[in-house]
Design a protein around this motif. Structure first.
Motif, PDB file in Angstrom:
ATOM      1  N   ARG A 603       0.838  -1.215   0.000  1.00  0.00           N
ATOM      2  CA  ARG A 603       0.000   0.000   0.000  1.00  0.00           C
ATOM      3  C   ARG A 603       0.865   1.254   0.000  1.00  0.00           C
ATOM      4  O   ARG A 603       0.530   2.245  -0.664  1.00  0.00           O
ATOM      5  CB  ARG A 603      -0.914  -0.009   1.217  1.00  0.00           C
ATOM      6  CG  ARG A 603      -2.132   0.896   1.056  1.00  0.00           C
ATOM      7  CD  ARG A 603      -2.930   0.526  -0.153  1.00  0.00           C
ATOM      8  NE  ARG A 603      -4.098   1.376  -0.338  1.00  0.00           N
ATOM      9  CZ  ARG A 603      -4.786   1.434  -1.462  1.00  0.00           C
ATOM     10  NH1 ARG A 603      -4.405   0.718  -2.508  1.00  0.00           N
ATOM     11  NH2 ARG A 603      -5.844   2.208  -1.576  1.00  0.00           N
ATOM     12  N   LYS A 604       1.957   1.212   0.710  1.00  0.00           N
ATOM     13  CA  LYS A 604       2.886   2.352   0.689  1.00  0.00           C
ATOM     14  C   LYS A 604       3.463   2.522  -0.713  1.00  0.00           C
ATOM     15  O   LYS A 604       3.555   3.631  -1.244  1.00  0.00           O
ATOM     16  CB  LYS A 604       4.002   2.117   1.707  1.00  0.00           C
ATOM     17  CG  LYS A 604       4.986   3.265   1.834  1.00  0.00           C
ATOM     18  CD  LYS A 604       5.972   2.957   2.947  1.00  0.00           C
ATOM     19  CE  LYS A 604       6.996   4.052   3.116  1.00  0.00           C
ATOM     20  NZ  LYS A 604       7.947   3.756   4.206  1.00  0.00           N
ATOM     21  N   ARG A 605       3.831   1.405  -1.334  1.00  0.00           N
ATOM     22  CA  ARG A 605       4.356   1.426  -2.698  1.00  0.00           C
ATOM     23  C   ARG A 605       3.309   2.007  -3.660  1.00  0.00           C
ATOM     24  O   ARG A 605       3.623   2.814  -4.539  1.00  0.00           O
ATOM     25  CB  ARG A 605       4.749   0.009  -3.102  1.00  0.00           C
ATOM     26  CG  ARG A 605       5.318  -0.106  -4.502  1.00  0.00           C
ATOM     27  CD  ARG A 605       5.710  -1.543  -4.837  1.00  0.00           C
ATOM     28  NE  ARG A 605       6.179  -1.642  -6.206  1.00  0.00           N
ATOM     29  CZ  ARG A 605       7.423  -1.407  -6.591  1.00  0.00           C
ATOM     30  NH1 ARG A 605       8.329  -1.066  -5.693  1.00  0.00           N
ATOM     31  NH2 ARG A 605       7.771  -1.512  -7.859  1.00  0.00           N
ATOM     32  N   TYR A 606       2.057   1.574  -3.475  1.00  0.00           N
ATOM     33  CA  TYR A 606       0.976   2.061  -4.351  1.00  0.00           C
ATOM     34  C   TYR A 606       0.893   3.583  -4.314  1.00  0.00           C
ATOM     35  O   TYR A 606       0.838   4.240  -5.354  1.00  0.00           O
ATOM     36  CB  TYR A 606      -0.361   1.452  -3.906  1.00  0.00           C
ATOM     37  CG  TYR A 606      -1.558   2.007  -4.648  1.00  0.00           C
ATOM     38  CD1 TYR A 606      -1.982   1.422  -5.830  1.00  0.00           C
ATOM     39  CD2 TYR A 606      -2.246   3.124  -4.175  1.00  0.00           C
ATOM     40  CE1 TYR A 606      -3.069   1.934  -6.528  1.00  0.00           C
ATOM     41  CE2 TYR A 606      -3.329   3.647  -4.854  1.00  0.00           C
ATOM     42  CZ  TYR A 606      -3.742   3.047  -6.031  1.00  0.00           C
ATOM     43  OH  TYR A 606      -4.809   3.568  -6.728  1.00  0.00           O
ATOM     44  N   GLU A 638      14.802   9.973  -2.700  1.00  0.00           N
ATOM     45  CA  GLU A 638      13.782  10.879  -2.181  1.00  0.00           C
ATOM     46  C   GLU A 638      12.663  10.123  -1.477  1.00  0.00           C
ATOM     47  O   GLU A 638      12.099  10.590  -0.486  1.00  0.00           O
ATOM     48  CB  GLU A 638      13.197  11.713  -3.326  1.00  0.00           C
ATOM     49  CG  GLU A 638      12.065  12.646  -2.940  1.00  0.00           C
ATOM     50  CD  GLU A 638      12.522  13.883  -2.190  1.00  0.00           C
ATOM     51  OE1 GLU A 638      11.669  14.646  -1.729  1.00  0.00           O
ATOM     52  OE2 GLU A 638      13.755  14.073  -2.050  1.00  0.00           O
ATOM     53  N   PHE A 639      12.334   8.923  -2.001  1.00  0.00           N
ATOM     54  CA  PHE A 639      11.216   8.142  -1.467  1.00  0.00           C
ATOM     55  C   PHE A 639      11.673   6.827  -0.839  1.00  0.00           C
ATOM     56  O   PHE A 639      10.839   6.045  -0.397  1.00  0.00           O
ATOM     57  CB  PHE A 639      10.210   7.837  -2.589  1.00  0.00           C
ATOM     58  CG  PHE A 639       9.780   9.053  -3.354  1.00  0.00           C
ATOM     59  CD1 PHE A 639       8.830   9.910  -2.832  1.00  0.00           C
ATOM     60  CD2 PHE A 639      10.345   9.362  -4.589  1.00  0.00           C
ATOM     61  CE1 PHE A 639       8.438  11.039  -3.530  1.00  0.00           C
ATOM     62  CE2 PHE A 639       9.962  10.480  -5.286  1.00  0.00           C
ATOM     63  CZ  PHE A 639       9.007  11.342  -4.759  1.00  0.00           C
ATOM     64  N   MET A 640      12.998   6.582  -0.821  1.00  0.00           N
ATOM     65  CA  MET A 640      13.532   5.295  -0.370  1.00  0.00           C
ATOM     66  C   MET A 640      12.773   4.166  -1.068  1.00  0.00           C
ATOM     67  O   MET A 640      12.343   3.190  -0.466  1.00  0.00           O
ATOM     68  CB  MET A 640      13.435   5.168   1.150  1.00  0.00           C
ATOM     69  CG  MET A 640      14.277   6.178   1.909  1.00  0.00           C
ATOM     70  SD  MET A 640      16.058   6.074   1.502  1.00  0.00           S
ATOM     71  CE  MET A 640      16.484   4.523   2.257  1.00  0.00           C
ATOM     72  N   PHE A 641      12.628   4.325  -2.367  1.00  0.00           N
ATOM     73  CA  PHE A 641      11.778   3.448  -3.178  1.00  0.00           C
ATOM     74  C   PHE A 641      12.632   2.691  -4.185  1.00  0.00           C
ATOM     75  O   PHE A 641      13.380   3.285  -4.959  1.00  0.00           O
ATOM     76  CB  PHE A 641      10.738   4.308  -3.914  1.00  0.00           C
ATOM     77  CG  PHE A 641       9.724   3.523  -4.703  1.00  0.00           C
ATOM     78  CD1 PHE A 641       8.552   3.096  -4.117  1.00  0.00           C
ATOM     79  CD2 PHE A 641       9.949   3.216  -6.035  1.00  0.00           C
ATOM     80  CE1 PHE A 641       7.618   2.369  -4.838  1.00  0.00           C
ATOM     81  CE2 PHE A 641       9.024   2.495  -6.764  1.00  0.00           C
ATOM     82  CZ  PHE A 641       7.853   2.073  -6.161  1.00  0.00           C
TER      83      PHE A 641
END
Length: 676
Positions: A603-606, A638-641
């Motif tokens: 959900r965080k990824r979404y 920026e998003f640690m993504f």
């Protein structure tokens, strides 16, 4: 001789000589077709059927051969006319047969019935091939009461007929559902699904299940047939249909649905919650509890936190300090195997997502009665540590308690007070020493920032990169690690099984102490051994402690509630879980806990990808984490993504920093395209 066969499998050979002109029948697309033999050669037939078509056929596939012949020398139209008339005569004869009545007479007989005998049951002599063919037609169209085996009829038992009737009824209902479902989809796509259109919830449930579980859905065949009869080309298109119909939101959390994570509490749970909220419990009557309501407790949490399960206190003494780490006693309200406890076990953990929060226990407990709210008296489990003036631990005690929070502050407020006011300043010094002690014992401190994502009231997406090493967060983290390790020691000393966490030594140690490099932290994280959960105390190398139990978040984690109960069992509050009971519970909730982690991460990824949908063309700094033949894994700092980056002609290596541009983002499809 005649033969009946009512399946699509090849029929057995027909005994007898077939000649040109013989009238025959065969089954095609669940219909009996009359035909005449135009030519026969070694079992291969050329037929002219009643539909004026010539077909090639094997004699093994014939269902009936008449003893009569047609004159094939007459015109083709005349032959076809005679065949059609023959078919009509046989249909009329077959309609006179009452198969149910025959079954009622014959079903208690154990012997099979051949075609000649069955024809005699159906018609009075003299009998012709037409009567025999009519019997076959009748039993072909009504297969409820008799089973065919070549030219043999076997009546079903009464129980078998009952079962077949039920199957037929279910098949009819299923076909109606398929037709209605396809019509509903068509209406939605054509904007005809207004307030006057009644939506069959069963249709919605069938299609939802197929979308979420695909072929694993119990109703996937029905759903697949609905889609085949609708304008849709694939199950994936159902999502937009649900959104258009108002069944789902544009940002529906389908992972939550697919993992079947409960989102509401049952009536029994809510009734018990109501009773607990209205009950008056006087914890001062408990002789085992230590009265600490005058001890100045502080909670330090995020600004949006509503469920407070831990607090800290620090008091000066003549010889040094008394440090207290206090945990809400959830077990004082939620008893093992009561409705709320079983619901909590079913959930295993609270779930925190950018757009929603699903508590493990009902909100009136998690945010009120079982929460350490300011100025409210609560039952607790307190770890009391005596220290000298140099923060050396002299002794500790774990006690049931009565506590009251005097001050509630956020991480930001605590950070502002650090270095200026006590007890925050001294607590931070203690936390720093506790960390140093753990690091000397071999702890590996991974210091990666965390990105907090949330949805504003206006539906805008907000995010903030959080330094988990800031003083207030580090302070709370160290205090909880300290309390958990002391409680683990306390449990071990009392030979009490509990939820212990352990971790073997890392495969490789890349640094000691605190390392701020993202690259090194990611490299070190890959070298960590897998952490394990068990019922025996073992070394946790990652934390640098001899034993570690989870007990500081009983509102949010079922593991912690279990361990809290084991601590209370040592004091005699109730019977402890046996080792086997604990292991069974841990096994039963292991998948749920894994799913909680998955749904929080997905959900965080979404929502991060959703944010990036509007940032096409924007450029961000990225760290190369992995190099593969067809792509790189990079971290958008920026998003640690983490995302995939296709090769671009520039040779990259692990640890390189590159500028990546957002080319395409689609949160629903979990797609993010980048280029250098």
């Amino acid at each position: 001789m005649s033969l009946v066969h009512l399946t699509t499998h090849p029929l057995p050979a027909i005994v007898g000589i077939m000649i040109k002109g013989n009238i025959v029948e065969y089954i095609d697309q669940q219909k009996i077709i009359s035909a005449v033999i135009l030519q026969e050669k070694k079992g291969k037939l050329r037929l002219l059927n009643e539909n004026n078509r010539e077909v090639n056929f094997s004699e093994k596939r014939l269902s009936h051969i008449s003893q009569i012949c047609l004159d094939t020398s007459i015109s083709r139209d005349s032959i076809v006319t005679q065949l059609k008339q023959l078919t009509q005569n046989r249909k009329k004869l077959s309609e006179a047969i009452d198969i149910k009545e025959l079954w009622e007479i014959l079903h208690e007989e154990s012997e099979d019935i051949d075609i000649e005998t069955m024809t005699l049951f159906c018609f009075d002599p003299p009998l012709t091939s037409d009567h025999e063919a009519a019997v076959i037609r009748a039993f072909f169209h009504d297969r409820l009461y008799f089973k065919f085996n070549k030219i043999i009829f076997a009546p079903y038992t009464a129980e078998q007929v009952k079962t077949k009737k039920r199957q037929i009824k279910e098949a009819e209902k299923r076909e109606i559902l398929i037709q209605k479902g396809a019509a509903w989809i068509n209406d939605v796509l054509n904007n005809k699904n207004g307030s006057n259109t009644r939506i069959d919830q069963n249709i919605i449930d069938v299609l939802k299940s197929y979308y979420l579980f695909n072929n694993d859905s119990a109703s996937y065949l029905t759903a697949r047939n609905i889609i085949k009869k609708s304008p849709l080309n694939s199950p994936e298109q159902l999502f937009n249909v649900f959104v258009k119909a108002g069944v789902w939101d544009q940002n529906e959390n389908t992972n939550l649905l697919a993992m079947q994570i409960p989102t509401v509490f049952s009536r029994d749970v809510l009734e018990q919650e109501k009773n607990l909220a209205s009950a008056q419990t006087n914890f001062f009557d408990d002789p085992l509890r230590k009265n600490l309501i005058n001890t100045p407790l502080i909670t330090i949490d995020g600004q949006s936190t509503l469920d407070f399960d831990d607090a800290i206190s620090l008091e000066n003494t003549e010889t040094g300090y008394t440090l207290g780490i206090h945990i809400i006693d959830v077990d004082a309200y939620v008893k093992s195997n009561d409705p709320i406890d079983l619901a909590a076990r079913d959930r295993a953990s609270s779930i925190y997502m950018p757009d929603d929060k699903l508590p493990m226990i009902p909100p009136n407990l998690s945010e009120n009665l079982c929460s350490l709210k300011e100025n409210e008296i609560r039952p607790g489990i307190s770890t009391i540590i005596k220290m000298n003036r140099f923060f050396k631990i002299l002794e500790y005690d774990i006690v049931p308690s009565i506590i009251k929070v005097h001050t509630q502050m956020s991480y930001t407020e605590a950070n502002l007070l650090n270095g200026k006011n006590d007890p925050i300043t001294t607590l931070y010094k203690i936390a720093t020493l506790l960390r140093e002690k753990r690091l000397k014992a071999g702890a590996i401190q991974i210091t990666l920032p965390e990105v907090n994502v949330w949805i504003e009231e206006n539906q805008e997406i907000g995010y903030l990169k959080i330094d988990r090493e800031n003083p207030a967060r580090m302070l709370v983290s160290e205090m909880m690690i300290f309390a958990n390790s002391l409680m683990a020691e306390f449990l071990a000393n009392n030979n009490m099984p509990a939820v212990f966490r352990s971790q073997p030594a890392p495969k490789q140690r890349l640094f000691k102490g605190i390392e701020t490099s993202l690259t090194l932290n990611f490299m070190q994280r890959k070298q960590l051994s897998r952490a394990m959960v068990g019922t025996d105390p073992e070394i946790h190398s990652g934390l640098g402690v001899k034993a570690y139990a989870t007990a500081t978040s009983p509102i949010r984690r079922y593991h912690d509630l279990l361990t809290q109960r084991q601590i209370k069992a040592i004091f005699g509050y109730h019977k402890a879980y046996s080792k086997a009971e604990l292991e069974n519970i841990l096994q039963s909730i292991s998948l749920t806990i894994a799913n909680v982690g998955r749904v929080q991460a997905s959900r965080k990824r979404y929502w991060i990808i959703k944010y990036l949908e509007s940032m096409r063309g924007s450029t961000y700094e990225a760290l190369v984490l992995d190099c593969h033949r067809d792509h790189y894994n990079v971290l958008i700092k920026e998003f640690m993504f983490e995302a995939k980056l296709p090769p671009s002609g520039i040779k990259l290596k692990y640890g390189d920093i590159v500028q990546v541009t957002i080319q395409h983002a689609d949160a629903r499809r979990d797609q993010l395209s980048l280029f250098v």
